[in-house]
Motif scaffolding. Structure first.
Motif, PDB file in Angstrom:
ATOM      1  N   ALA A 189      14.296 -28.595 103.246  1.00  0.00           N
ATOM      2  CA  ALA A 189      13.663 -28.806 101.941  1.00  0.00           C
ATOM      3  C   ALA A 189      13.386 -27.484 101.237  1.00  0.00           C
ATOM      4  O   ALA A 189      13.586 -27.348 100.022  1.00  0.00           O
ATOM      5  CB  ALA A 189      12.360 -29.596 102.115  1.00  0.00           C
ATOM      6  N   LEU A 190      12.929 -26.478 102.022  1.00  0.00           N
ATOM      7  CA  LEU A 190      12.684 -25.153 101.458  1.00  0.00           C
ATOM      8  C   LEU A 190      13.976 -24.539 100.933  1.00  0.00           C
ATOM      9  O   LEU A 190      14.002 -23.917  99.862  1.00  0.00           O
ATOM     10  CB  LEU A 190      12.072 -24.247 102.523  1.00  0.00           C
ATOM     11  CG  LEU A 190      11.783 -22.797 102.122  1.00  0.00           C
ATOM     12  CD1 LEU A 190      10.769 -22.744 100.995  1.00  0.00           C
ATOM     13  CD2 LEU A 190      11.289 -21.998 103.330  1.00  0.00           C
ATOM     14  N   ALA A 191      15.057 -24.735 101.673  1.00  0.00           N
ATOM     15  CA  ALA A 191      16.350 -24.208 101.259  1.00  0.00           C
ATOM     16  C   ALA A 191      16.796 -24.841  99.938  1.00  0.00           C
ATOM     17  O   ALA A 191      17.264 -24.154  99.026  1.00  0.00           O
ATOM     18  CB  ALA A 191      17.397 -24.471 102.350  1.00  0.00           C
ATOM     19  N   VAL A 192      16.632 -26.157  99.846  1.00  0.00           N
ATOM     20  CA  VAL A 192      17.001 -26.853  98.607  1.00  0.00           C
ATOM     21  C   VAL A 192      16.140 -26.362  97.441  1.00  0.00           C
ATOM     22  O   VAL A 192      16.630 -26.181  96.326  1.00  0.00           O
ATOM     23  CB  VAL A 192      16.854 -28.378  98.784  1.00  0.00           C
ATOM     24  CG1 VAL A 192      17.036 -29.092  97.447  1.00  0.00           C
ATOM     25  CG2 VAL A 192      17.871 -28.893  99.803  1.00  0.00           C
ATOM     26  N   GLN A 193      14.848 -26.120  97.718  1.00  0.00           N
ATOM     27  CA  GLN A 193      13.954 -25.624  96.668  1.00  0.00           C
ATOM     28  C   GLN A 193      14.395 -24.255  96.171  1.00  0.00           C
ATOM     29  O   GLN A 193      14.347 -23.970  94.966  1.00  0.00           O
ATOM     30  CB  GLN A 193      12.514 -25.549  97.185  1.00  0.00           C
ATOM     31  CG  GLN A 193      11.495 -25.215  96.106  1.00  0.00           C
ATOM     32  CD  GLN A 193      11.454 -26.252  95.008  1.00  0.00           C
ATOM     33  OE1 GLN A 193      11.264 -27.435  95.272  1.00  0.00           O
ATOM     34  NE2 GLN A 193      11.652 -25.826  93.762  1.00  0.00           N
ATOM     35  N   PHE A 194      14.844 -23.382  97.104  1.00  0.00           N
ATOM     36  CA  PHE A 194      15.370 -22.080  96.704  1.00  0.00           C
ATOM     37  C   PHE A 194      16.559 -22.248  95.757  1.00  0.00           C
ATOM     38  O   PHE A 194      16.674 -21.563  94.742  1.00  0.00           O
ATOM     39  CB  PHE A 194      15.810 -21.279  97.934  1.00  0.00           C
ATOM     40  CG  PHE A 194      14.700 -20.526  98.606  1.00  0.00           C
ATOM     41  CD1 PHE A 194      13.481 -20.327  97.993  1.00  0.00           C
ATOM     42  CD2 PHE A 194      14.876 -20.019  99.889  1.00  0.00           C
ATOM     43  CE1 PHE A 194      12.452 -19.635  98.610  1.00  0.00           C
ATOM     44  CE2 PHE A 194      13.861 -19.320 100.523  1.00  0.00           C
ATOM     45  CZ  PHE A 194      12.652 -19.129  99.883  1.00  0.00           C
ATOM     46  N   VAL A 195      17.459 -23.169  96.115  1.00  0.00           N
ATOM     47  CA  VAL A 195      18.645 -23.402  95.290  1.00  0.00           C
ATOM     48  C   VAL A 195      18.249 -23.952  93.926  1.00  0.00           C
ATOM     49  O   VAL A 195      18.763 -23.512  92.888  1.00  0.00           O
ATOM     50  CB  VAL A 195      19.623 -24.361  96.006  1.00  0.00           C
ATOM     51  CG1 VAL A 195      20.782 -24.727  95.078  1.00  0.00           C
ATOM     52  CG2 VAL A 195      20.156 -23.730  97.286  1.00  0.00           C
ATOM     53  N   VAL A 196      17.321 -24.917  93.916  1.00  0.00           N
ATOM     54  CA  VAL A 196      16.860 -25.499  92.652  1.00  0.00           C
ATOM     55  C   VAL A 196      16.212 -24.440  91.766  1.00  0.00           C
ATOM     56  O   VAL A 196      16.478 -24.372  90.560  1.00  0.00           O
ATOM     57  CB  VAL A 196      15.863 -26.647  92.926  1.00  0.00           C
ATOM     58  CG1 VAL A 196      15.196 -27.104  91.626  1.00  0.00           C
ATOM     59  CG2 VAL A 196      16.584 -27.815  93.585  1.00  0.00           C
ATOM     60  N   ASP A 197      15.354 -23.593  92.382  1.00  0.00           N
ATOM     61  CA  ASP A 197      14.707 -22.518  91.618  1.00  0.00           C
ATOM     62  C   ASP A 197      15.752 -21.567  91.037  1.00  0.00           C
ATOM     63  O   ASP A 197      15.626 -21.104  89.899  1.00  0.00           O
ATOM     64  CB  ASP A 197      13.733 -21.742  92.507  1.00  0.00           C
ATOM     65  CG  ASP A 197      12.501 -22.556  92.865  1.00  0.00           C
ATOM     66  OD1 ASP A 197      12.253 -23.585  92.201  1.00  0.00           O
ATOM     67  OD2 ASP A 197      11.796 -22.157  93.815  1.00  0.00           O
ATOM     68  N   GLY A 198      16.769 -21.252  91.850  1.00  0.00           N
ATOM     69  CA  GLY A 198      17.831 -20.381  91.370  1.00  0.00           C
ATOM     70  C   GLY A 198      18.611 -20.980  90.224  1.00  0.00           C
ATOM     71  O   GLY A 198      18.900 -20.305  89.226  1.00  0.00           O
ATOM     72  N   MET A 199      18.923 -22.265  90.347  1.00  0.00           N
ATOM     73  CA  MET A 199      19.661 -22.949  89.272  1.00  0.00           C
ATOM     74  C   MET A 199      18.817 -23.054  88.010  1.00  0.00           C
ATOM     75  O   MET A 199      19.330 -22.932  86.895  1.00  0.00           O
ATOM     76  CB  MET A 199      20.093 -24.336  89.754  1.00  0.00           C
ATOM     77  CG  MET A 199      21.113 -24.298  90.886  1.00  0.00           C
ATOM     78  SD  MET A 199      21.573 -25.944  91.482  1.00  0.00           S
ATOM     79  CE  MET A 199      22.468 -26.571  90.066  1.00  0.00           C
ATOM     80  N   HIS A 200      17.513 -23.263  88.201  1.00  0.00           N
ATOM     81  CA  HIS A 200      16.606 -23.309  87.045  1.00  0.00           C
ATOM     82  C   HIS A 200      16.569 -21.950  86.351  1.00  0.00           C
ATOM     83  O   HIS A 200      16.564 -21.861  85.122  1.00  0.00           O
ATOM     84  CB  HIS A 200      15.209 -23.705  87.494  1.00  0.00           C
ATOM     85  CG  HIS A 200      14.216 -23.809  86.387  1.00  0.00           C
ATOM     86  ND1 HIS A 200      14.233 -24.862  85.474  1.00  0.00           N
ATOM     87  CD2 HIS A 200      13.183 -23.011  86.004  1.00  0.00           C
ATOM     88  CE1 HIS A 200      13.260 -24.683  84.593  1.00  0.00           C
ATOM     89  NE2 HIS A 200      12.606 -23.568  84.897  1.00  0.00           N
ATOM     90  N   GLY A 201      16.544 -20.880  87.158  1.00  0.00           N
ATOM     91  CA  GLY A 201      16.554 -19.542  86.597  1.00  0.00           C
ATOM     92  C   GLY A 201      17.823 -19.232  85.826  1.00  0.00           C
ATOM     93  O   GLY A 201      17.819 -18.463  84.853  1.00  0.00           O
ATOM     94  N   LEU A 202      18.931 -19.844  86.254  1.00  0.00           N
ATOM     95  CA  LEU A 202      20.205 -19.649  85.568  1.00  0.00           C
ATOM     96  C   LEU A 202      20.358 -20.557  84.350  1.00  0.00           C
ATOM     97  O   LEU A 202      21.313 -20.432  83.592  1.00  0.00           O
ATOM     98  CB  LEU A 202      21.367 -19.915  86.537  1.00  0.00           C
ATOM     99  CG  LEU A 202      21.560 -18.915  87.672  1.00  0.00           C
ATOM    100  CD1 LEU A 202      22.630 -19.395  88.645  1.00  0.00           C
ATOM    101  CD2 LEU A 202      21.938 -17.525  87.129  1.00  0.00           C
ATOM    102  N   GLY A 203      19.395 -21.474  84.184  1.00  0.00           N
ATOM    103  CA  GLY A 203      19.450 -22.387  83.050  1.00  0.00           C
ATOM    104  C   GLY A 203      20.356 -23.574  83.268  1.00  0.00           C
ATOM    105  O   GLY A 203      20.665 -24.299  82.319  1.00  0.00           O
ATOM    106  N   VAL A 204      20.774 -23.793  84.532  1.00  0.00           N
ATOM    107  CA  VAL A 204      21.670 -24.909  84.826  1.00  0.00           C
ATOM    108  C   VAL A 204      20.907 -26.232  84.763  1.00  0.00           C
ATOM    109  O   VAL A 204      21.417 -27.253  84.327  1.00  0.00           O
ATOM    110  CB  VAL A 204      22.316 -24.733  86.214  1.00  0.00           C
ATOM    111  CG1 VAL A 204      23.182 -25.929  86.580  1.00  0.00           C
ATOM    112  CG2 VAL A 204      23.142 -23.452  86.242  1.00  0.00           C
ATOM    113  N   ILE A 205      19.653 -26.203  85.240  1.00  0.00           N
ATOM    114  CA  ILE A 205      18.814 -27.407  85.197  1.00  0.00           C
ATOM    115  C   ILE A 205      17.474 -27.070  84.542  1.00  0.00           C
ATOM    116  O   ILE A 205      17.108 -25.912  84.419  1.00  0.00           O
ATOM    117  CB  ILE A 205      18.568 -27.981  86.605  1.00  0.00           C
ATOM    118  CG1 ILE A 205      17.924 -26.919  87.522  1.00  0.00           C
ATOM    119  CG2 ILE A 205      19.847 -28.503  87.199  1.00  0.00           C
ATOM    120  CD1 ILE A 205      17.557 -27.473  88.875  1.00  0.00           C
TER     121      ILE A 205
END
Length: 205
Positions: A189-205
């Motif tokens: 779950a932590l790993a997925v959160q890292f990915v989500v945070d990264g994608m949010h930072g890139l403006g993907v989501i």
């Protein structure tokens, strides 16, 4: 004022690295090692993470900008690596490898990955030291306070790692197996959160 800044830096780094939360991961990742090997892993993982975090505290912005990597991409990469470790913990891949290994030198050494990075010196702690070291108008003071707080937190991490043996004996083999599976889920779950945070930072989501 300086003391208040130190408390802020210490609390921030402590919460991001989470020494107490790291202990079960350390136990699970070193359960097939001897006491001496565990101490070596504890020293290496904290030492390597200290070097990494010091490097980013002094020149974090320049390093990432120089090689064209943004913090969002760094978070995504860290998340992917953590997810691979979580899969190993959940599906007993590490246990299968242990069954096929007879020499101590063949055992996987988790001191660099995933303990030193990304669990201790991960995207969150790297971002924290970069931001804290550059906070305020006095760069030298901010850097000194950040380094003092960092040394103290990593000293706590090392102390807790050295206490892993008594904690493991308290839990027992069954308890360790249960904790390993639960932590595998949390780590995924932590790993997925890292990915989500990264994608949010890139403006993907």
């Amino acid at each position: 004022m300086t003391f208040d800044l130190f408390v802020t830096a210490f609390v921030t780094i402590f919460l991001v690295i989470d020494p107490i939360g790291l202990l079960p991961f350390y136990i699970a990742l070193t359960s097939d090692h001897t006491k001496i090997e565990r101490r070596g892993i504890a020293l290496r993982s904290t030492g390597i993470s200290l070097v990494v975090l010091l490097l980013f505290a002094f020149a974090g912005d320049q390093i990432l900008q120089g090689i064209g990597i943004g913090m969002p991409a760094f978070r995504i990469a860290g998340g992917v690596l953590l997810f691979m470790t979580a899969v190993d913990m959940l599906f007993e891949k590490r246990a299968e490898r242990r069954g096929n290994q007879t020499e101590a030198s063949d055992r996987p050494d988790p001191s660099v990955f995933p303990l030193a990075t990304p669990l201790i010196a991960g995207p969150g702690s790297i971002a924290a030291v970069i931001l804290l070291a550059g906070d305020g108008t006095d760069r030298v003071e901010a850097l000194s306070i950040t380094l003092g707080a960092l040394f103290l937190v990593l000293a706590l991490v090392l102390a807790l790692f050295f206490l892993a043996g008594p904690v493991e004996r308290l839990l027992g083999k069954v308890g360790i197996n249960v904790v390993t599976r639960l932590l595998g889920m949390l780590l995924a779950a932590l790993a997925v959160q890292f990915v989500v945070d990264g994608m949010h930072g890139l403006g993907v989501i």
